[in-house]
Design an enzyme around this catalytic site. Structure first.
Site, PDB file in Angstrom:
ATOM      1  N   GLY A 104     -31.884  49.610 101.027  1.00  0.00           N
ATOM      2  CA  GLY A 104     -30.454  49.660 100.702  1.00  0.00           C
ATOM      3  C   GLY A 104     -29.636  50.085 101.918  1.00  0.00           C
ATOM      4  N   ARG A 140     -26.781  52.185 117.101  1.00  0.00           N
ATOM      5  CA  ARG A 140     -26.082  52.376 118.385  1.00  0.00           C
ATOM      6  C   ARG A 140     -26.804  53.399 119.246  1.00  0.00           C
ATOM      7  NH1 ARG A 140     -22.392  56.367 119.782  1.00  0.00           N
ATOM      8  NH2 ARG A 140     -20.785  55.805 121.304  1.00  0.00           N
ATOM      9  N   ARG A 165     -34.404  42.714 101.302  1.00  0.00           N
ATOM     10  CA  ARG A 165     -35.728  43.121 100.824  1.00  0.00           C
ATOM     11  C   ARG A 165     -36.642  41.910 101.013  1.00  0.00           C
ATOM     12  NH1 ARG A 165     -34.327  48.458  98.551  1.00  0.00           N
ATOM     13  NH2 ARG A 165     -32.215  48.237  97.804  1.00  0.00           N
ATOM     14  N   ASP A 223     -38.049  55.113 101.890  1.00  0.00           N
ATOM     15  CA  ASP A 223     -39.500  55.230 101.687  1.00  0.00           C
ATOM     16  C   ASP A 223     -40.247  53.897 101.798  1.00  0.00           C
ATOM     17  OD1 ASP A 223     -39.873  57.885 101.276  1.00  0.00           O
ATOM     18  OD2 ASP A 223     -39.723  57.808  99.091  1.00  0.00           O
ATOM     19  N   GLY A 224     -39.717  52.872 101.097  1.00  0.00           N
ATOM     20  CA  GLY A 224     -40.372  51.565 101.103  1.00  0.00           C
ATOM     21  C   GLY A 224     -40.436  51.030 102.522  1.00  0.00           C
ATOM     22  N   SER A 225     -39.351  51.195 103.258  1.00  0.00           N
ATOM     23  CA  SER A 225     -39.310  50.714 104.641  1.00  0.00           C
ATOM     24  C   SER A 225     -40.340  51.449 105.499  1.00  0.00           C
ATOM     25  CB  SER A 225     -37.919  50.927 105.229  1.00  0.00           C
ATOM     26  OG  SER A 225     -36.963  50.310 104.398  1.00  0.00           O
ATOM     27  N   THR A 240     -30.754  56.610 103.515  1.00  0.00           N
ATOM     28  CA  THR A 240     -30.486  56.183 102.137  1.00  0.00           C
ATOM     29  C   THR A 240     -29.504  57.187 101.547  1.00  0.00           C
ATOM     30  OG1 THR A 240     -31.374  56.094  99.892  1.00  0.00           O
ATOM     31  CG2 THR A 240     -32.696  57.280 101.474  1.00  0.00           C
ATOM     32  N   ILE A 241     -28.530  56.688 100.819  1.00  0.00           N
ATOM     33  CA  ILE A 241     -27.511  57.609 100.289  1.00  0.00           C
ATOM     34  C   ILE A 241     -28.112  58.603  99.291  1.00  0.00           C
ATOM     35  CG2 ILE A 241     -25.595  55.979 100.604  1.00  0.00           C
ATOM     36  CD1 ILE A 241     -25.646  55.726  97.450  1.00  0.00           C
ATOM     37  N   ASP A 242     -29.295  58.252  98.734  1.00  0.00           N
ATOM     38  CA  ASP A 242     -29.859  59.060  97.645  1.00  0.00           C
ATOM     39  C   ASP A 242     -30.493  60.382  98.111  1.00  0.00           C
ATOM     40  OD1 ASP A 242     -29.193  56.883  96.048  1.00  0.00           O
ATOM     41  OD2 ASP A 242     -31.146  55.949  96.324  1.00  0.00           O
ATOM     42  N   ASP A 293     -33.435  60.880  98.846  1.00  0.00           N
ATOM     43  CA  ASP A 293     -34.669  61.044  98.069  1.00  0.00           C
ATOM     44  C   ASP A 293     -35.940  60.829  98.888  1.00  0.00           C
ATOM     45  OD1 ASP A 293     -34.354  58.341  98.443  1.00  0.00           O
ATOM     46  OD2 ASP A 293     -34.676  57.774  96.361  1.00  0.00           O
ATOM     47  N   ARG A 342     -30.460  56.846  92.120  1.00  0.00           N
ATOM     48  CA  ARG A 342     -31.688  56.287  91.531  1.00  0.00           C
ATOM     49  C   ARG A 342     -32.428  57.367  90.735  1.00  0.00           C
ATOM     50  NH1 ARG A 342     -34.623  52.488  95.757  1.00  0.00           N
ATOM     51  NH2 ARG A 342     -34.851  54.490  96.765  1.00  0.00           N
ATOM     52  N   HIS A 386     -21.519  50.983  93.349  1.00  0.00           N
ATOM     53  CA  HIS A 386     -21.696  50.711  94.782  1.00  0.00           C
ATOM     54  C   HIS A 386     -20.548  51.159  95.663  1.00  0.00           C
ATOM     55  CE1 HIS A 386     -25.093  48.158  93.542  1.00  0.00           C
ATOM     56  NE2 HIS A 386     -25.548  48.544  94.715  1.00  0.00           N
ATOM     57  N   GLN A 445     -19.795  53.953  96.209  1.00  0.00           N
ATOM     58  CA  GLN A 445     -20.333  55.121  96.942  1.00  0.00           C
ATOM     59  C   GLN A 445     -21.121  54.728  98.181  1.00  0.00           C
ATOM     60  OE1 GLN A 445     -22.084  57.961  93.625  1.00  0.00           O
ATOM     61  NE2 GLN A 445     -21.790  55.871  92.937  1.00  0.00           N
TER      62      GLN A 445
HETATM   63  P1  ATP Z   1     -33.838  52.389  99.570  1.00  0.00           P
HETATM   64  O1  ATP Z   1     -34.274  53.807  99.336  1.00  0.00           O
HETATM   65  O2  ATP Z   1     -32.457  52.289 100.034  1.00  0.00           O
HETATM   66  O3  ATP Z   1     -34.178  51.439  98.438  1.00  0.00           O
HETATM   67  P2  ATP Z   1     -36.248  51.519 100.852  1.00  0.00           P
HETATM   68  O4  ATP Z   1     -36.625  51.425 102.275  1.00  0.00           O
HETATM   69  O5  ATP Z   1     -37.068  52.442  99.991  1.00  0.00           O
HETATM   70  O6  ATP Z   1     -34.710  51.876 100.822  1.00  0.00           O
HETATM   71  P3  ATP Z   1     -37.431  49.179  99.605  1.00  0.00           P
HETATM   72  O7  ATP Z   1     -36.799  47.972  99.014  1.00  0.00           O
HETATM   73  O8  ATP Z   1     -38.364  49.975  98.773  1.00  0.00           O
HETATM   74  O9  ATP Z   1     -36.239  50.056 100.191  1.00  0.00           O
HETATM   75  O10 ATP Z   1     -38.261  48.716 100.910  1.00  0.00           O
HETATM   76  C1  ATP Z   1     -37.677  47.888 101.888  1.00  0.00           C
HETATM   77  C2  ATP Z   1     -38.661  46.820 102.314  1.00  0.00           C
HETATM   78  O11 ATP Z   1     -39.830  47.456 102.859  1.00  0.00           O
HETATM   79  C3  ATP Z   1     -39.206  45.972 101.165  1.00  0.00           C
HETATM   80  O12 ATP Z   1     -38.361  44.868 100.875  1.00  0.00           O
HETATM   81  C4  ATP Z   1     -40.551  45.511 101.678  1.00  0.00           C
HETATM   82  O13 ATP Z   1     -40.441  44.342 102.457  1.00  0.00           O
HETATM   83  C5  ATP Z   1     -40.984  46.669 102.586  1.00  0.00           C
HETATM   84  N1  ATP Z   1     -41.983  47.481 101.870  1.00  0.00           N
HETATM   85  C6  ATP Z   1     -41.788  48.241 100.765  1.00  0.00           C
HETATM   86  N2  ATP Z   1     -42.938  48.801 100.346  1.00  0.00           N
HETATM   87  C7  ATP Z   1     -43.912  48.372 101.198  1.00  0.00           C
HETATM   88  C8  ATP Z   1     -45.316  48.591 101.320  1.00  0.00           C
HETATM   89  N3  ATP Z   1     -45.990  49.352 100.438  1.00  0.00           N
HETATM   90  N4  ATP Z   1     -45.964  47.992 102.339  1.00  0.00           N
HETATM   91  C9  ATP Z   1     -45.298  47.225 103.218  1.00  0.00           C
HETATM   92  N5  ATP Z   1     -43.982  46.976 103.169  1.00  0.00           N
HETATM   93  C10 ATP Z   1     -43.285  47.535 102.186  1.00  0.00           C
END
Ligand code: ATP
Length: 327
Positions: A13, A23, A74, A105-107, A127-129, A131, A173, A257, A259
Site C-alpha cells: 500500500g 529521494r 501487488r 511486511d509482505g514486501s 505503511t500508514i498502519d 503494524d 487493517r 483512503h 487518510q
Molecule cells: P501494506 O502493509 O501496505 O499492505 P505490504 O508490503 O505488506 O504493504 P503486500 O501486498 O502484503 O503489502 O505485499 C506486497 C508484495 O510483496 C506482494 O504483492 C507480493 O508480490 C510480495 N510478497 C508478499 N508476500 C510475499 C512472500 N511471502 N514472498 C514473496 N513475496 C511476497
C-alpha cells in the site's frame, strides 16, 4: 561482492513519506558513488523490467509529495519460485547488485526471498498502519493520523452543534495504532481496537457505547466521539442501534483512503530521510537482509527474518487513558 548499482522500489500500500524515502536513498546512494535505478510498480514492475535510471534531479520535487511517484502494485506472480528467480535475473541483467525495498511486511517477505536468491536487499518500513512488529515507527503513520485527527476535529464541530454522536472508522487493517492515538488526540469518548475488543460480542460492544453515551449525557456532554478501528468492522450498523437505544442522533463516518493521501508531515519526511541514509550505509558496510527500524527514537536495523518473527503490542496505558480523559 562489490556493489555498484542499487535498485529502489516501493511496494504494497502507498504511504506518505515513500517519496521522501526514495529521494533520500537515491541522493545518499549517489553521494556514496553508487549508480541508482528505480523500479516502477514494485515487484510487478521488476518482473516486467520497468526500470528507470535515477539522478539527483530525477527525485527533485519528491519530498513533499504524498503517494509514490515510482508507483506501487501487488504481484501474485512474484512470490512464486519462478517469479523470484525472474525478478533477480531481471535486476542482474541491468547490473543491479542490491535492492532497497520500501513497503510493509509482505514486501519484506519478498525482500527476504530476493536475498536468498542472490540479490542483497534492505527494507524500509512504510505503511500508514504502523503494524510492522520490529519497528516502533513506519513511514506514513504520522501523516495518516494527522489527517484523521483533522477530520475528527471537523466532525466534532458539527456533532456539538447538533448534539450528536459520531462513530468514526479509521484505517489500520488488523491493528489499532491509528485508532488509539487519534482517539487520544481528538479527545474521543471511546476507542474500539482489534487488540482489545475483537473478542467482545457485538451486543456487548454496543452496550458499552450506549452506557458511555448515557454517562456523557448525564454530565452534560454536547457531543460524543467513538473511534473504531477498521479491523472491528460494522460501524454503520453500530450507529443505527446506538441511535435507536439512546435517542441520540448517531452517524457513522468511514474515513477510508483519504487518510492515505496528502503531503507527508515533518516527522514522516525527516524519518524517511534518516531511514534512506541508513539503508545505503548498511549496503556500503556489505550488510543485507536487514530492515531499517526505529527503536526508542533511534534509527537502527534488524535482520529481516528476526524482524518478521517479532510481535508488537499496544500500550495498555494509552488505552486506559482514553477512558480516564473522557469523563
Ligand atoms: P501494506 O502493509 O501496505 O499492505 P505490504 O508490503 O505488506 O504493504 P503486500 O501486498 O502484503 O503489502 O505485499 C506486497 C508484495 O510483496 C506482494 O504483492 C507480493 O508480490 C510480495 N510478497 C508478499 N508476500 C510475499 C512472500 N511471502 N514472498 C514473496 N513475496 C511476497
Amino acid at each position: 561482492m562489490e556493489i555498484k548499482k542499487i535498485g529502489v522500489l516501493t511496494s504494497g500500500g502507498d504511504a506518505p513519506g515513500m517519496n521522501a524515502a526514495v529521494r533520500s536513498v537515491v541522493r545518499c546512494g549517489l553521494a556514496n558513488g553508487f549508480e541508482m535505478v528505480g523500479v516502477e510498480r514494485g515487484y510487478h514492475g521488476l518482473l516486467r523490467k520497468e526500470f528507470v535510471e535515477l539522478s539527483a534531479r530525477s527525485v527533485s520535487n519528491f519530498i513533499q509529495r504524498g503517494g509514490t511517484v515510482l508507483q506501487t502494485a501487488r504481484s501474485k506472480e512474484f512470490p512464486t519460485p519462478e517469479g523470484i528467480k525472474k525478478g533477480v535475473a531481471n535486476a542482474k541483467e541491468i547490473g543491479i547488485d542490491a535492492m532497497v525495498v520500501i513497503g510493509g511486511d509482505g514486501s519484506f517477505r519478498g525482500a527476504q526471498k530476493l536475498t536468498e536468491n542472490g540479490l542483497p536487499t534492505i527494507g524500509i518500513p512504510a505503511t500508514i498502519d504502523n503494524d510492522i512488529s520490529c519497528t516502533d515507527y513506519t513511514l506514513g503513520f504520522d501523516t495518516a493520523m494527522n489527517i484523521a485527527m483533522d477530520c475528527v476535529d471537523k466532525l466534532r464541530d458539527t456533532c456539538t452543534s447538533h448534539e450528536r454522536c459520531a462513530i468514526v472508522e479509521v484505517m489500520g487493517r488488523g491493528a489499532g495504532y491509528i485508532a488509539l492515538e487519534v482517539g487520544i488526540a481528538t479527545g474521543a469518548e471511546m476507542v474500539l481496537i482489534p487488540e482489545k475488543d475483537l473478542g467482545t460480542s457485538r451486543s456487548d460492544l454496543i452496550d458499552r457505547i450506549v452506557n458511555k453515551l448515557e454517562e456523557g449525557r448525564k454530565v452534560g456532554k454536547k457531543h460524543h466521539i467513538i473511534i473504531v478501528a477498521e479491523g472491528i468492522e460494522g460501524s454503520s450498523e453500530m450507529a443505527k442501534v446506538v441511535e435507536q437505544r439512546t435517542g441520540i442522533e448517531t452517524r457513522a463516518t468511514i474515513l477510508g483512503h483519504i487518510q492515505r493521501g496528502g503531503a507527508p508531515t515533518v516527522r514522516d519526511r525527516v524519518i524517511a530521510a534518516q531511514m534512506g541514509m541508513k539503508a545505503i550505509e548498511l549496503l556500503k558496510q556489505g550488510k543485507s537482509n536487514r530492515v531499517v527500524i526505529m527503536k526508542a527514537d533511534r534509527i537502527e536495523d534488524v535482520d529481516i527474518n528476526e524482524g518478521l518473527a517479532m510481535t508488537k503490542t499496544i500500550s495498555e496505558d494509552d488505552y486506559a487513558l482514553v477512558n480516564i480523559l473522557s469523563k
